[in-house]
Structure formats: structure tokens, C-alpha cells
Design a protein around this motif. Sequence first.
Motif, PDB file in Angstrom:
ATOM      1  N   ARG A 184     -22.850 -36.716   5.615  1.00 44.43           N
ATOM      2  CA  ARG A 184     -23.880 -36.832   4.574  1.00 44.43           C
ATOM      3  C   ARG A 184     -25.237 -36.364   5.085  1.00 44.43           C
ATOM      4  NH1 ARG A 184     -22.351 -42.834   2.241  1.00 44.43           N
ATOM      5  NH2 ARG A 184     -20.764 -42.166   0.733  1.00 44.43           N
ATOM      6  N   SER A 185     -25.522 -36.649   6.346  1.00 45.43           N
ATOM      7  CA  SER A 185     -26.821 -36.266   6.894  1.00 45.43           C
ATOM      8  C   SER A 185     -26.999 -34.755   6.935  1.00 45.43           C
ATOM      9  CB  SER A 185     -27.004 -36.855   8.296  1.00 45.43           C
ATOM     10  OG  SER A 185     -25.991 -36.402   9.176  1.00 45.43           O
ATOM     11  N   THR A 186     -25.905 -34.005   7.048  1.00 41.39           N
ATOM     12  CA  THR A 186     -26.000 -32.548   7.011  1.00 41.39           C
ATOM     13  C   THR A 186     -26.538 -32.089   5.658  1.00 41.39           C
ATOM     14  OG1 THR A 186     -24.179 -32.252   8.575  1.00 41.39           O
ATOM     15  CG2 THR A 186     -24.697 -30.383   7.134  1.00 41.39           C
ATOM     16  N   ILE A 187     -25.986 -32.645   4.603  1.00 36.95           N
ATOM     17  CA  ILE A 187     -26.457 -32.299   3.255  1.00 36.95           C
ATOM     18  C   ILE A 187     -27.895 -32.749   3.067  1.00 36.95           C
ATOM     19  CG2 ILE A 187     -26.092 -32.700   0.786  1.00 36.95           C
ATOM     20  CD1 ILE A 187     -23.100 -32.968   1.403  1.00 36.95           C
ATOM     21  N   SER A 188     -28.223 -33.957   3.533  1.00 33.19           N
ATOM     22  CA  SER A 188     -29.595 -34.467   3.413  1.00 33.19           C
ATOM     23  C   SER A 188     -30.587 -33.564   4.130  1.00 33.19           C
ATOM     24  CB  SER A 188     -29.681 -35.888   3.982  1.00 33.19           C
ATOM     25  OG  SER A 188     -28.857 -36.777   3.267  1.00 33.19           O
ATOM     26  N   ASN A 189     -30.204 -33.080   5.303  1.00 34.90           N
ATOM     27  CA  ASN A 189     -31.102 -32.210   6.070  1.00 34.90           C
ATOM     28  C   ASN A 189     -31.295 -30.851   5.406  1.00 34.90           C
ATOM     29  OD1 ASN A 189     -31.547 -34.099   8.137  1.00 34.90           O
ATOM     30  ND2 ASN A 189     -29.689 -33.501   9.201  1.00 34.90           N
ATOM     31  N   LEU A 190     -30.269 -30.349   4.755  1.00 31.89           N
ATOM     32  CA  LEU A 190     -30.400 -29.081   4.028  1.00 31.89           C
ATOM     33  C   LEU A 190     -31.308 -29.255   2.807  1.00 31.89           C
ATOM     34  CD1 LEU A 190     -26.700 -27.800   4.159  1.00 31.89           C
ATOM     35  CD2 LEU A 190     -28.635 -27.051   5.566  1.00 31.89           C
ATOM     36  N   LEU A 191     -31.139 -30.373   2.126  1.00 32.46           N
ATOM     37  CA  LEU A 191     -32.009 -30.657   0.977  1.00 32.46           C
ATOM     38  C   LEU A 191     -33.452 -30.814   1.421  1.00 32.46           C
ATOM     39  CD1 LEU A 191     -29.760 -33.229  -0.941  1.00 32.46           C
ATOM     40  CD2 LEU A 191     -30.208 -30.856  -1.592  1.00 32.46           C
ATOM     41  N   ALA A 192     -33.645 -31.405   2.605  1.00 30.39           N
ATOM     42  CA  ALA A 192     -34.996 -31.605   3.129  1.00 30.39           C
ATOM     43  C   ALA A 192     -35.705 -30.282   3.418  1.00 30.39           C
ATOM     44  CB  ALA A 192     -34.952 -32.456   4.393  1.00 30.39           C
ATOM     45  N   GLN A 193     -34.926 -29.207   3.608  1.00 35.30           N
ATOM     46  CA  GLN A 193     -35.524 -27.884   3.808  1.00 35.30           C
ATOM     47  C   GLN A 193     -36.005 -27.275   2.490  1.00 35.30           C
ATOM     48  OE1 GLN A 193     -35.844 -27.019   7.060  1.00 35.30           O
ATOM     49  NE2 GLN A 193     -34.793 -28.984   7.339  1.00 35.30           N
ATOM     50  N   GLY A 194     -35.661 -27.940   1.381  1.00 35.06           N
ATOM     51  CA  GLY A 194     -36.002 -27.401   0.067  1.00 35.06           C
ATOM     52  C   GLY A 194     -34.952 -26.438  -0.446  1.00 35.06           C
ATOM     53  N   TRP A 195     -33.694 -26.660  -0.046  1.00 35.33           N
ATOM     54  CA  TRP A 195     -32.608 -25.784  -0.474  1.00 35.33           C
ATOM     55  C   TRP A 195     -31.635 -26.540  -1.371  1.00 35.33           C
ATOM     56  CZ3 TRP A 195     -31.232 -24.152   5.225  1.00 35.33           C
ATOM     57  CH2 TRP A 195     -32.309 -23.434   5.765  1.00 35.33           C
ATOM     58  N   ASP A 196     -31.315 -25.958  -2.516  1.00 38.17           N
ATOM     59  CA  ASP A 196     -30.215 -26.478  -3.315  1.00 38.17           C
ATOM     60  C   ASP A 196     -28.918 -26.231  -2.540  1.00 38.17           C
ATOM     61  OD1 ASP A 196     -31.854 -27.244  -5.410  1.00 38.17           O
ATOM     62  OD2 ASP A 196     -31.539 -25.401  -6.559  1.00 38.17           O
ATOM     63  N   VAL A 197     -27.977 -27.169  -2.639  1.00 37.05           N
ATOM     64  CA  VAL A 197     -26.733 -27.074  -1.871  1.00 37.05           C
ATOM     65  C   VAL A 197     -25.527 -27.067  -2.809  1.00 37.05           C
ATOM     66  CG1 VAL A 197     -25.275 -28.147  -0.115  1.00 37.05           C
ATOM     67  CG2 VAL A 197     -27.771 -28.274   0.099  1.00 37.05           C
ATOM     68  N   ILE A 198     -24.703 -26.022  -2.673  1.00 34.84           N
ATOM     69  CA  ILE A 198     -23.427 -25.959  -3.378  1.00 34.84           C
ATOM     70  C   ILE A 198     -22.334 -26.236  -2.359  1.00 34.84           C
ATOM     71  CG2 ILE A 198     -21.868 -24.557  -4.775  1.00 34.84           C
ATOM     72  CD1 ILE A 198     -24.305 -22.786  -5.460  1.00 34.84           C
ATOM     73  N   SER A 199     -21.714 -27.417  -2.448  1.00 33.13           N
ATOM     74  CA  SER A 199     -20.646 -27.778  -1.516  1.00 33.13           C
ATOM     75  C   SER A 199     -19.320 -27.258  -2.050  1.00 33.13           C
ATOM     76  CB  SER A 199     -20.581 -29.299  -1.340  1.00 33.13           C
ATOM     77  OG  SER A 199     -19.483 -29.670  -0.532  1.00 33.13           O
ATOM     78  N   MET A 200     -18.652 -26.434  -1.244  1.00 30.77           N
ATOM     79  CA  MET A 200     -17.367 -25.852  -1.626  1.00 30.77           C
ATOM     80  C   MET A 200     -16.260 -26.422  -0.743  1.00 30.77           C
ATOM     81  SD  MET A 200     -17.873 -23.761  -4.167  1.00 30.77           S
ATOM     82  CE  MET A 200     -16.491 -22.603  -4.162  1.00 30.77           C
ATOM     83  N   PRO A 201     -15.087 -26.674  -1.310  1.00 31.44           N
ATOM     84  CA  PRO A 201     -13.988 -27.243  -0.526  1.00 31.44           C
ATOM     85  C   PRO A 201     -13.517 -26.312   0.583  1.00 31.44           C
ATOM     86  CG  PRO A 201     -13.212 -26.545  -2.686  1.00 31.44           C
ATOM     87  CD  PRO A 201     -14.707 -26.447  -2.720  1.00 31.44           C
ATOM     88  N   ALA A 202     -12.881 -26.890   1.608  1.00 31.70           N
ATOM     89  CA  ALA A 202     -12.393 -26.100   2.733  1.00 31.70           C
ATOM     90  C   ALA A 202     -11.379 -25.057   2.292  1.00 31.70           C
ATOM     91  CB  ALA A 202     -11.781 -27.021   3.777  1.00 31.70           C
ATOM     92  N   SER A 203     -10.672 -25.341   1.213  1.00 25.25           N
ATOM     93  CA  SER A 203      -9.626 -24.439   0.719  1.00 25.25           C
ATOM     94  C   SER A 203     -10.166 -23.274  -0.096  1.00 25.25           C
ATOM     95  CB  SER A 203      -8.632 -25.226  -0.137  1.00 25.25           C
ATOM     96  OG  SER A 203      -9.302 -25.832  -1.244  1.00 25.25           O
ATOM     97  N   ALA A 204     -11.470 -23.194  -0.270  1.00 26.37           N
ATOM     98  CA  ALA A 204     -12.066 -22.125  -1.080  1.00 26.37           C
ATOM     99  C   ALA A 204     -11.793 -20.760  -0.449  1.00 26.37           C
ATOM    100  CB  ALA A 204     -13.562 -22.339  -1.229  1.00 26.37           C
ATOM    101  N   SER A 205     -11.662 -19.746  -1.294  1.00 25.84           N
ATOM    102  CA  SER A 205     -11.479 -18.374  -0.803  1.00 25.84           C
ATOM    103  C   SER A 205     -12.834 -17.740  -0.537  1.00 25.84           C
ATOM    104  CB  SER A 205     -10.724 -17.548  -1.841  1.00 25.84           C
ATOM    105  OG  SER A 205     -11.524 -17.370  -3.014  1.00 25.84           O
ATOM    106  N   ALA A 206     -12.834 -16.644   0.207  1.00 27.75           N
ATOM    107  CA  ALA A 206     -14.070 -15.915   0.467  1.00 27.75           C
ATOM    108  C   ALA A 206     -14.695 -15.443  -0.834  1.00 27.75           C
ATOM    109  CB  ALA A 206     -13.787 -14.730   1.383  1.00 27.75           C
ATOM    110  N   GLU A 207     -13.859 -15.030  -1.771  1.00 26.10           N
ATOM    111  CA  GLU A 207     -14.361 -14.568  -3.065  1.00 26.10           C
ATOM    112  C   GLU A 207     -15.085 -15.699  -3.807  1.00 26.10           C
ATOM    113  OE1 GLU A 207     -11.306 -14.066  -1.912  1.00 26.10           O
ATOM    114  OE2 GLU A 207     -11.464 -11.902  -1.506  1.00 26.10           O
ATOM    115  N   GLU A 208     -14.531 -16.899  -3.739  1.00 30.10           N
ATOM    116  CA  GLU A 208     -15.165 -18.044  -4.398  1.00 30.10           C
ATOM    117  C   GLU A 208     -16.480 -18.413  -3.715  1.00 30.10           C
ATOM    118  OE1 GLU A 208     -11.342 -20.545  -6.127  1.00 30.10           O
ATOM    119  OE2 GLU A 208     -11.804 -20.662  -3.978  1.00 30.10           O
ATOM    120  N   ILE A 209     -16.522 -18.295  -2.397  1.00 30.32           N
ATOM    121  CA  ILE A 209     -17.756 -18.583  -1.661  1.00 30.32           C
ATOM    122  C   ILE A 209     -18.852 -17.600  -2.050  1.00 30.32           C
ATOM    123  CG2 ILE A 209     -18.816 -18.634   0.629  1.00 30.32           C
ATOM    124  CD1 ILE A 209     -17.012 -21.033   0.107  1.00 30.32           C
ATOM    125  N   LEU A 210     -18.525 -16.328  -2.065  1.00 30.03           N
ATOM    126  CA  LEU A 210     -19.518 -15.304  -2.404  1.00 30.03           C
ATOM    127  C   LEU A 210     -19.927 -15.364  -3.866  1.00 30.03           C
ATOM    128  CD1 LEU A 210     -17.985 -12.316  -0.389  1.00 30.03           C
ATOM    129  CD2 LEU A 210     -19.992 -13.687   0.224  1.00 30.03           C
TER     130      LEU A 210
END
Length: 360
Positions: A184-210
Motif C-alpha cells: 500500500r505504501s508504494t501506491i501512497s508514495n506514487l500519489l504523493a508525487q502528484g501522479w494518478d495511479v492505474i493499478s493493473m493485474p500481474a496477468s495483464a498483457s503488454a497491450e493492455e498496459i500500453l
Amino acid sequence: MKKKKVYLTLENGKVFEGYRFGADGETVGELVFSTSMVGYVETLTDPCNYGQIVVQTFPLIGNYGVMPQDAESDKVWVSAYVVREVCETPSNFRCEGTLNDFLKQNGVIGIYGVDTRELTKILREEGVMNAKITNKPLTEENAMDVSSYQTKEAVKTVAPTQKAFFKAENATATVTLWNFGAKRSTISNLLAQGWDVISMPASASAEEILATGAQGVILSDGPGNPNDNEDIIAEIKKIVGKIPVFGLGLGHQLFAIALGAEVRKQTYGHRGGNQPVKCTKCDRVYISTQNHGYEVVKESVKEGFVKFINVNDGSCEGIDYDAYDAFTVQFDPEACSIGNPQNPLYKKFFALMKKENENA
């Protein structure tokens, strides 16, 4: 607590007697040690500890109780917890319960009264090994599963299966977190940078990530042997050079494998909040928090530049891949915040994302 004797049998045949706290039962797992003096709630709930019996080197654990808001996930991931002494009467204004009750509620076995110093010396000298916790001393017959135990499908077990969105206040960028078991702290730290975060599952394809449309990709930390994740590594190869990438922990290892490097198991790993890492470019040393048992073999790195090394054992702690607008670190990025108004690692990644956006 009423004293109930319990036995911890190591793969090498060594037996330790202790007393039970937390949940009843028996279990088997990989025995590792953590040198952290505080943060036991975070340790217990860190997905990176899936399948492990964690030994705390600090002698007294539980003295400030349990604060659920400090948890790194929704559950306890350790197989069992071993301490020298457990505090039954914690004192802290944020305390919402005892460590004993917390482990009971989560169905996790605890042992206290064990010589954790001797345990740690064994692990340092012989390496991490499997162990089993039983109510009675092991017989030769039921000791067979100790040496044969393996942590399987670690990432698949701990990683979320659904896409999730986290909104930052006054966001300046959007990042995709390829989630292999992020804290959770990883997500909190990214948000603290002022970045919206889209969390994608480990099973996601490269196409879905991009296809998320984010300006950059964070490869998260996670548990287990990185070499077991062949499908994920194959997908990571497809995003190399197409979008800025920042790898953390397991993500650092997976990206290295994707670019042809080797990853091997360490003798006893790096687990704790006092691991010194040195920048090979500026000679500055940072004290970092780490939780891993594998390392990138720095001699096998061909596509990048090894920027960080561990001062204690010389192992690879971070790699820059300038040709691909990517870089990775083995430690928590917050290690590089000390003495800096802005975290240089996050600042570097933002610069790469800005460059990507301007070139789009």
C-alpha cells in the motif's frame, strides 16, 4: 498467555523449542530473518513475505501494539512469526490491539521464547532454509516435507486480479502500476508525487498496459522466485523502449531478466531497514529498506549500467537503461529522499515521462 510448548525444526535437523502465541496449528515455510527494529505490522502484511517463516532479530516485538492503518495489505502473508520475546501489554496512543490477538485473527502461528540470535547465525552461515512448526517433535517420517517445501505461484497468489484507479490531488501525470504484489505504501508514495495511479493485474498483457494511456509504467515489487514468472517476463519484453519504465524490487529483477541478465538466489537475502546502497556514479551511500531473497547477477548485465551496489556484499541494487528510458532499483525509492527536497528517483522518472509526453 498460557505457555504452550511448540517445536521449530530446521531443514538441517536443528530443533528449537519455544512457546506458542497467535493461532494454533502447524505449518511449513522458508525460514528467513529480518533486522528491522520496528515496523512488524508492515512486515507481517507485506506480500513479499508470502510463504515465509519470519524471524525478528530485534529481541522485543509487539511493544507498541497493532495499528491496522499501518498494514501494507488486507491480510497477513507470513506463514509464521518467530520472536525472542512478545509484549503482552503494548503502549501507544494509536494502539488498537496486541500482536497476539492480531495473529489469532489472521490465523497465523507465532512462536516466542526462541533464541533468535542463534537462529539468525545459522541462517547467515548456512543460508535460508525450510522449517516446520509442530506441536510435537518431528519424527523422521513427517520431517520429509520440510526439505521438499517450495513456494509456488507466489505472484499469482498475492497480486490483485482487477484493475484499480487511484486519484492524486492536482495530478501532474498518470502512471500504470504493473502490480505483482505491491505494498500500500508504494501506491501512497506514487500519489504523493502528484501522479494518478492505474493499478493493473500481474496477468495483464503488454497491450493492455500500453492501452492505459499512462505516461510511464512502474513494475512493482512482489514475492517469490523471479525466474518462475516466464509469462510476465515475455510481456515485459514487449514494452521495452515503448514507454518509460521504473522497476522496484521484483520489478527490477524481472526487467533485468527480460533484457538478458541472470537472477540468482542469495544466501540469506536482504530484509530490514538498514541496508546500505552506494551510487557508483556519485559515491553517495543511502540507507535503504529492502525485503528480498534474490539478486540480479551484476556480471550478467549487458543492456544497462549498474548504478547502485550493496555496500555489504557488492550485489546489484539498481540499473540504468538509458537506451530504453528505463531504470530499476532493488530497494524502496524513499531511501534516496534523505537530505533531498525532492526524491531524485521519482524526479528522474517524472523527467522521462515528461520527455515521452513531449515526443508523443
